[in-house]
Design a protein around this motif. Sequence first.
Motif, mmCIF file in Angstrom:
data_model
loop_
_atom_site.group_PDB
_atom_site.id
_atom_site.type_symbol
_atom_site.label_atom_id
_atom_site.label_comp_id
_atom_site.label_asym_id
_atom_site.label_seq_id
_atom_site.Cartn_x
_atom_site.Cartn_y
_atom_site.Cartn_z
ATOM 1 N N GLU A 271 0.818 -1.206 0.000
ATOM 2 C CA GLU A 271 0.000 0.000 0.000
ATOM 3 C C GLU A 271 0.855 1.260 0.000
ATOM 4 O O GLU A 271 0.572 2.225 -0.710
ATOM 5 C CB GLU A 271 -0.957 -0.005 1.196
ATOM 6 N N ALA A 272 1.917 1.259 0.783
ATOM 7 C CA ALA A 272 2.814 2.414 0.824
ATOM 8 C C ALA A 272 3.486 2.617 -0.539
ATOM 9 O O ALA A 272 3.592 3.754 -1.020
ATOM 10 C CB ALA A 272 3.866 2.219 1.917
ATOM 11 N N ARG B 110 2.343 1.802 -3.506
ATOM 12 C CA ARG B 110 1.353 2.297 -4.470
ATOM 13 C C ARG B 110 1.155 3.812 -4.386
ATOM 14 O O ARG B 110 0.759 4.441 -5.368
ATOM 15 C CB ARG B 110 0.006 1.614 -4.249
ATOM 16 N N LYS B 111 1.403 4.398 -3.241
ATOM 17 C CA LYS B 111 1.144 5.822 -3.028
ATOM 18 C C LYS B 111 2.305 6.727 -3.448
ATOM 19 O O LYS B 111 2.152 7.943 -3.451
ATOM 20 C CB LYS B 111 0.829 6.076 -1.558
ATOM 21 N N ILE B 112 3.453 6.159 -3.817
ATOM 22 C CA ILE B 112 4.638 6.969 -4.090
ATOM 23 C C ILE B 112 4.789 7.175 -5.595
ATOM 24 O O ILE B 112 5.079 6.229 -6.334
ATOM 25 C CB ILE B 112 5.908 6.297 -3.507
ATOM 26 N N PRO B 113 4.605 8.405 -6.087
ATOM 27 C CA PRO B 113 4.635 8.641 -7.538
ATOM 28 C C PRO B 113 5.996 8.379 -8.185
ATOM 29 O O PRO B 113 6.059 8.033 -9.359
ATOM 30 C CB PRO B 113 4.220 10.098 -7.689
#
Length: 169
Positions: free
Chosen positions: A87-88, A90-93
């Motif tokens: 999840e972490a 997935r959030k990092i562009p």
Amino acid sequence: METLDKFDVAILHELQSDARLTNTELAQRVGLSAAPCWRRVRALEEAGYIRGYRAEIDRHRIGLGVLAFVRLDADRNTGEPLRAMEEAIRKIPEIVSCHYISGAGTFELQVVSRDLESFSEFARKVLINLPNVKDLHTSFSLGEVKASISLPLGHLKPGVKPGSLKGPS
């Protein structure tokens, strides 16, 4: 839509080459009239063969000169710790791709950055502090030989269910 015919495969091929084609241009290239071509494109979208349309941006032109391949080793490869890590990520562009891998490591990431200094800061402040990270190993791209978002379609045989080795029953 369980099987693809020659027109479906041709539509996929043409849209991978140029997703900006008008329906009229696409229909002409695949040998259909406009209305049936439009219906087939919609059916391919609804069946999940076509997931979306997007612009391909040159990362160098927008100042992202560094491409790093980062192998992340998870401390625990099961349960909630692994889900929190996913999840972490997935959030990092800056992480443009992430894959579970076999062999050494848990994940292989592709990370873009402006330069080596900004990547180093990103690795020290973000990557190593992701939940459940045990270790990370980085390799840098020294030059791109091939980068394609187009998938090969030569294995698709009209009338054969994709992923199947046999023809229609």
